[in-house]
Design a protein around this motif. Sequence first.
Motif, PDB file in Angstrom:
ATOM      1  N   VAL A  30       0.875  -1.174   0.000  1.00  0.00           N
ATOM      2  CA  VAL A  30       0.000   0.000   0.000  1.00  0.00           C
ATOM      3  C   VAL A  30       0.908   1.217   0.000  1.00  0.00           C
ATOM      4  CG1 VAL A  30      -1.701   1.329   1.299  1.00  0.00           C
ATOM      5  CG2 VAL A  30      -1.819  -1.158   1.278  1.00  0.00           C
ATOM      6  N   HIS A  31       0.706   2.091  -0.959  1.00  0.00           N
ATOM      7  CA  HIS A  31       1.498   3.318  -1.042  1.00  0.00           C
ATOM      8  C   HIS A  31       0.565   4.521  -1.042  1.00  0.00           C
ATOM      9  CE1 HIS A  31       5.294   1.303  -2.083  1.00  0.00           C
ATOM     10  NE2 HIS A  31       4.518   0.439  -2.688  1.00  0.00           N
ATOM     11  N   GLY A  32       0.695   5.364  -0.045  1.00  0.00           N
ATOM     12  CA  GLY A  32       0.031   6.655  -0.058  1.00  0.00           C
ATOM     13  C   GLY A  32      -1.470   6.671   0.134  1.00  0.00           C
ATOM     14  N   SER A  33      -2.069   5.598   0.594  1.00  0.00           N
ATOM     15  CA  SER A  33      -3.502   5.606   0.827  1.00  0.00           C
ATOM     16  C   SER A  33      -3.772   5.462   2.311  1.00  0.00           C
ATOM     17  CB  SER A  33      -4.191   4.476   0.058  1.00  0.00           C
ATOM     18  OG  SER A  33      -5.571   4.464   0.375  1.00  0.00           O
ATOM     19  N   GLU A  35      -6.485   6.045   3.999  1.00  0.00           N
ATOM     20  CA  GLU A  35      -7.773   5.417   4.298  1.00  0.00           C
ATOM     21  C   GLU A  35      -7.685   3.896   4.161  1.00  0.00           C
ATOM     22  OE1 GLU A  35     -12.318   5.610   2.628  1.00  0.00           O
ATOM     23  OE2 GLU A  35     -11.133   7.452   2.593  1.00  0.00           O
ATOM     24  N   LEU A  36      -7.036   3.421   3.098  1.00  0.00           N
ATOM     25  CA  LEU A  36      -6.871   1.977   2.925  1.00  0.00           C
ATOM     26  C   LEU A  36      -5.995   1.412   4.038  1.00  0.00           C
ATOM     27  CD1 LEU A  36      -7.152  -0.710   1.483  1.00  0.00           C
ATOM     28  CD2 LEU A  36      -5.342   0.019  -0.090  1.00  0.00           C
TER      29      LEU A  36
END
Length: 107
Positions: A30-33, A35-36
């Motif tokens: 996961v990069h830069g999210s 919320e995720l």
Amino acid sequence: MFDWNGSGLIRDAAAEVPALKKRFAGELQVHGSGELAQTLIKNDLIDEYRLLVFPVLIGTGKRLFGSGAVPAAMTLVRSATTRAGVVFSVYRRAGKLRTGSFELPEK
């Protein structure tokens, strides 16, 4: 559906990521999210954290480990510091949270 080869849409990360982790032998990233990441943290779906800490204070902002974080023990796998003072650390899951003392041993 998407321009990036091999990509697909996930509508419910909490429900679909466990199957993805079983399906693919490599790592999922996961990069830069934010919320995720919060959804994955809240549902205890992250096995390894790669954190960069920058030597600046900018006031308040979003918390990575908010109120939904599942308590867990982590092991530091490696750590390095750049010439600019950025600390890069890799932590992996180490089972359930164990509580105890953080007292330094006497010499």
